[in-house]
Scaffold this motif. Structure first.
Motif, short mmCIF file in Angstrom:
data_model
loop_
_atom_site.label_atom_id
_atom_site.label_comp_id
_atom_site.label_asym_id
_atom_site.label_seq_id
_atom_site.Cartn_x
_atom_site.Cartn_y
_atom_site.Cartn_z
N ARG A 1 0.78 -1.36 0.08
CA ARG A 1 -0.03 -0.04 0.05
C ARG A 1 0.74 1.22 0.18
O ARG A 1 0.39 2.19 -0.66
CB ARG A 1 -0.88 -0.24 1.26
N ASN A 2 2.04 1.40 0.67
CA ASN A 2 2.69 2.43 1.00
C ASN A 2 4.00 2.64 0.05
O ASN A 2 4.62 3.56 0.35
CB ASN A 2 3.11 2.55 2.38
N ASN A 3 4.06 1.67 -0.82
CA ASN A 3 5.21 1.99 -1.47
C ASN A 3 4.88 2.01 -3.35
O ASN A 3 3.90 1.73 -3.56
CB ASN A 3 6.35 0.81 -1.45
N LYS A 4 6.17 2.37 -3.87
CA LYS A 4 5.90 2.30 -5.38
C LYS A 4 6.66 1.36 -6.15
O LYS A 4 7.76 0.92 -5.30
CB LYS A 4 5.91 3.73 -5.99
N GLY A 5 6.68 1.08 -7.30
CA GLY A 5 7.55 0.27 -7.90
C GLY A 5 7.85 -0.91 -7.80
O GLY A 5 7.20 -1.54 -7.11
N LYS A 6 9.18 -1.18 -7.41
CA LYS A 6 9.57 -2.73 -7.16
C LYS A 6 9.19 -3.08 -5.81
O LYS A 6 8.93 -4.40 -5.79
CB LYS A 6 10.98 -2.50 -7.19
N ILE A 7 9.24 -2.29 -4.84
CA ILE A 7 8.82 -2.80 -3.45
C ILE A 7 7.47 -3.19 -3.40
O ILE A 7 7.12 -4.25 -2.82
CB ILE A 7 9.30 -1.64 -2.30
#
Length: 130
Positions: free
Chosen positions: A51-57
């Motif tokens: 929920r709180n990250n973008k991209g690869k994570i």
């Protein structure tokens, strides 16, 4: 005799996508008589990462959630105690812990918990008695 369990932490669910290692197959090879489990608070942590990250994570967290929800892993309904961190809770509920978190490994070892981790980015090894 109760079935022994390997508790898989958040960071270990991310391993397949960081190092291209099939942790489920590898754990079954190394610990064939163990049941793979993860606490519900680890699932919540993965959901938070997604929920709180973008991209690869975010992508890896999503894939890790799919892995955690597979038929090979039993999700145990365990809640965090008041003011308890995820790491503290993992130490509370684990006899055998699958993690690649260096600090958590040190703390687990100090408590006599067996640790399962990825070594040299390509194979799983066990530190402690099984």
């Amino acid at each position: 005799m109760s079935i022994k369990e390997v508790v898989i932490d958040t960071n270990f669910f991310m391993v397949p996508f960081q190092f291209n290692v099939d942790i489920i197959t590898e754990l079954e090879k190394v610990l064939p008589s163990y049941k793979l489990t993860t606490p519900s608070f680890v699932i919540n942590e993965l959901k938070g990462l997604k929920r709180n990250n973008k991209g690869k994570i975010r992508l890896n967290a999503n894939l890790a959630l799919k892995l955690a929800n597979s038929s090979k892993v039993e999700i145990k309904d365990i809640s965090l105690l008041e003011n308890e961190t995820v790491d503290d809770a993992l130490l509370r509920v684990s006899e055998v812990l699958a993690t690649n978190d260096i600090e958590l490994k040190k703390r687990a070892k100090a408590k006599g918990i067996t640790i399962v981790y990825l070594r040299q980015k390509n194979y799983i090894t066990v530190d402690g008695k099984i």
